[in-house]
Design an enzyme around this catalytic site. Structure first.
Site, PDB file in Angstrom:
ATOM      1  N   LYS A   1       0.836  -1.213   0.000  1.00  0.00           N
ATOM      2  CA  LYS A   1       0.000   0.000   0.000  1.00  0.00           C
ATOM      3  C   LYS A   1       0.863   1.252   0.000  1.00  0.00           C
ATOM      4  CE  LYS A   1      -4.145  -1.997   0.567  1.00  0.00           C
ATOM      5  NZ  LYS A   1      -5.529  -2.044   0.853  1.00  0.00           N
TER       6      LYS A   1
ATOM      7  N   LYS B   1      -2.679  -9.630  -6.320  1.00  0.00           N
ATOM      8  CA  LYS B   1      -3.999 -10.129  -5.904  1.00  0.00           C
ATOM      9  C   LYS B   1      -5.116  -9.236  -6.442  1.00  0.00           C
ATOM     10  CE  LYS B   1      -5.194  -7.821  -1.646  1.00  0.00           C
ATOM     11  NZ  LYS B   1      -6.238  -7.857  -0.669  1.00  0.00           N
TER      12      LYS B   1
ATOM     13  N   LYS C   1     -10.050  -4.584  -4.367  1.00  0.00           N
ATOM     14  CA  LYS C   1     -11.185  -3.688  -4.556  1.00  0.00           C
ATOM     15  C   LYS C   1     -10.762  -2.307  -4.996  1.00  0.00           C
ATOM     16  CE  LYS C   1     -13.503  -5.098  -0.590  1.00  0.00           C
ATOM     17  NZ  LYS C   1     -13.503  -4.288   0.574  1.00  0.00           N
TER      18      LYS C   1
HETATM   19  P1  ATP Z   1      -7.964  -3.911  -0.860  1.00  0.00           P
HETATM   20  O1  ATP Z   1      -7.170  -4.850  -1.689  1.00  0.00           O
HETATM   21  O2  ATP Z   1      -8.436  -2.738  -1.578  1.00  0.00           O
HETATM   22  O3  ATP Z   1      -7.293  -3.599   0.437  1.00  0.00           O
HETATM   23  P2  ATP Z   1      -9.577  -6.166  -0.569  1.00  0.00           P
HETATM   24  O4  ATP Z   1     -10.101  -6.448  -1.918  1.00  0.00           O
HETATM   25  O5  ATP Z   1      -8.415  -6.944  -0.057  1.00  0.00           O
HETATM   26  O6  ATP Z   1      -9.282  -4.653  -0.455  1.00  0.00           O
HETATM   27  P3  ATP Z   1     -10.827  -6.379   2.018  1.00  0.00           P
HETATM   28  O7  ATP Z   1     -12.059  -5.747   2.483  1.00  0.00           O
HETATM   29  O8  ATP Z   1      -9.549  -5.813   2.536  1.00  0.00           O
HETATM   30  O9  ATP Z   1     -10.789  -6.331   0.436  1.00  0.00           O
HETATM   31  O10 ATP Z   1     -10.852  -7.943   2.296  1.00  0.00           O
HETATM   32  C1  ATP Z   1     -11.975  -8.675   2.698  1.00  0.00           C
HETATM   33  C2  ATP Z   1     -11.637 -10.158   2.694  1.00  0.00           C
HETATM   34  O11 ATP Z   1     -11.427 -10.627   1.364  1.00  0.00           O
HETATM   35  C3  ATP Z   1     -10.364 -10.516   3.470  1.00  0.00           C
HETATM   36  O12 ATP Z   1     -10.611 -11.667   4.242  1.00  0.00           O
HETATM   37  C4  ATP Z   1      -9.358 -10.825   2.407  1.00  0.00           C
HETATM   38  O13 ATP Z   1      -8.410 -11.774   2.835  1.00  0.00           O
HETATM   39  C5  ATP Z   1     -10.230 -11.383   1.291  1.00  0.00           C
HETATM   40  N1  ATP Z   1      -9.615 -11.143  -0.016  1.00  0.00           N
HETATM   41  C6  ATP Z   1      -9.333  -9.931  -0.540  1.00  0.00           C
HETATM   42  N2  ATP Z   1      -8.787 -10.047  -1.758  1.00  0.00           N
HETATM   43  C7  ATP Z   1      -8.725 -11.371  -2.020  1.00  0.00           C
HETATM   44  C8  ATP Z   1      -8.267 -12.136  -3.142  1.00  0.00           C
HETATM   45  N3  ATP Z   1      -7.773 -11.548  -4.213  1.00  0.00           N
HETATM   46  N4  ATP Z   1      -8.372 -13.493  -3.088  1.00  0.00           N
HETATM   47  C9  ATP Z   1      -8.879 -14.089  -1.997  1.00  0.00           C
HETATM   48  N5  ATP Z   1      -9.327 -13.435  -0.908  1.00  0.00           N
HETATM   49  C10 ATP Z   1      -9.262 -12.091  -0.903  1.00  0.00           C
END
Ligand code: ATP
Ligand code: LTN
Length: 327
Positions: free
Chosen positions: A110, A192, A195
């Site tokens: 980040k 990965k 969002k």
């Molecule tokens: P950002 O990447 O913008 O920080 P995010 O997409 O990781 O956001 P979060 O709200 O931080 O979303 O995560 C919610 C849940 O989704 C967490 O348990 C995280 O481990 C899971 N998660 C997020 N991205 C992935 C992914 N690409 N594959 C599997 N699990 C994921």
């Protein structure tokens, strides 16, 4: 079992969130005592427009209810509604070596992504997450693989506190799904799915059919034309195979066989059709719930009351153990 897992309000729920985390939550809420905070304070570590931010919190609630989170079976609430989260986070900060925080992969990622805004919140993000978990005497935390490091730190802090001040916190274990724990970006299969990235890189659970088709069509694939799984050499196709397998229930081996001799185009077309079919019910449910704003607000209010009851008990104990005056 007491379960807790959090999700940030910003950005629409994507298939990575679903396969890595939320799908487990829906199963777990049937037989466990589950707490699901929408972690708005964590999201403030990235720049947010206040008006949009407020909307996103209600929107995330609607989304979670649309995919099957049931407020009768779990406690769904907003993190900042329960002030003990930040209170405990501060105490945990005083036990956390800065070097541990600087080592966190998410912090490094980040900080790279938002170079002009490497704020202290990004660094202490994991201690707030530890507070979310420890406040509720959580036994298990269902998360995607990207959160493993944060969970390890949470356990370390819990042990350290218990050792220093006497038994206070339950040591939580993590639940990471065997498959689908790390869904990769469609535009960059080495990162990965996230969002906060551009929308072409992820598929929202509420995308319209034409967008799903366009995004899958444009997804980065690898050289060659065989549909075979090899995450090192063919990260693009391997990621798409994982997604296909998780949504269809077929194994990767079955899919390799099914698409043998067929090119990327046929495979992508079939995957897009599968996703359109599987995601359609979510979209329908969301359209219905969007009209029920009062219900959504009531749900969060009730959730916060239930969460507060437990959080305040833990926090009283913490205050007394640390030597703060009781309130
Ligand atoms: P950002 O990447 O913008 O920080 P995010 O997409 O990781 O956001 P979060 O709200 O931080 O979303 O995560 C919610 C849940 O989704 C967490 O348990 C995280 O481990 C899971 N998660 C997020 N991205 C992935 C992914 N690409 N594959 C599997 N699990 C994921
Ligand atoms: N850090 C997590 C979100 C999160 C969380 C939590 C997950 C905040 N608090 C407590 C599990 C338990 C993320 O970035 N996905």
């Amino acid at each position: 079992m007491r379960i807790l897992s959090g999700i940030q309000p910003t950005g629409s729920l994507h298939i990575g969130n679903y396969l890595g985390a939320v799908r487990q939550w829906i199963e777990l809420q049937e037989k466990n005592e589950c707490f699901f905070p929408i972690v708005d304070l964590h999201a403030l570590t990235a720049p947010q427009d206040p008006k949009e931010f407020k909307k996103s919190i209600l929107e995330k609630t609607t989304e979670l209810l649309s995919v099957g989170i049931d407020p009768e079976k779990c406690v769904l609430f907003v993190q900042s509604d329960v002030s003990e989260h930040t209170e405990l986070a501060w105490i945990l900060n005083t036990l956390t070596p800065i070097a541990e925080l600087e080592r966190m992969t998410q912090f490094k990622d980040k900080s790279q992504k938002q170079k002009s805004n490497v704020n202290a919140g990004l660094l202490t993000y994991p201690t707030l997450m530890a507070a979310d978990i420890l406040l509720y005497q959580t036994q298990a935390v269902p998360v995607g693989e990207d959160q493993t490091q944060h969970l390890e730190l949470t356990r370390k802090l819990a042990r350290k506190f218990n050792l220093k001040y006497g038994e206070t916190f339950v040591i939580p274990k993590e639940i990471v799904p065997k498959e689908g724990a790390r869904i990769m970006s469609l535009t960059n299969p080495k990162a990965k799915m996230s969002k906060t990235d551009d929308t072409a890189s992820s598929i929202s659970l509420f995308d319209e059919p034409k967008d799903i088709k366009a995004k899958i069509n444009a997804a980065v694939t690898d050289t060659g034309s065989a549909i075979t799984y090899n995450s090192a050499r063919k990260p693009g196709i391997s990621n798409l195979l994982t997604i296909y397998s998780e949504f269809s229930g077929e194994t990767i081996a079955q899919l390799e066989k099914k698409f043998k001799g067929k090119g990327y185009a046929a495979f992508k077309k079939s995957l897009a059709e599968l996703l359109v079919k599987k995601l359609a019910p979510f979209y329908e449910k969301k359209k219905d719930l969007e009209k029920r704003e009062v219900y959504i607000e009531e749900t969060l209010k009730k959730g916060a009351q239930k969460a507060e009851a437990i959080a305040s008990t833990t926090m009283q104990d913490v205050r007394s153990k640390v030597g703060l005056l009781s309130r």
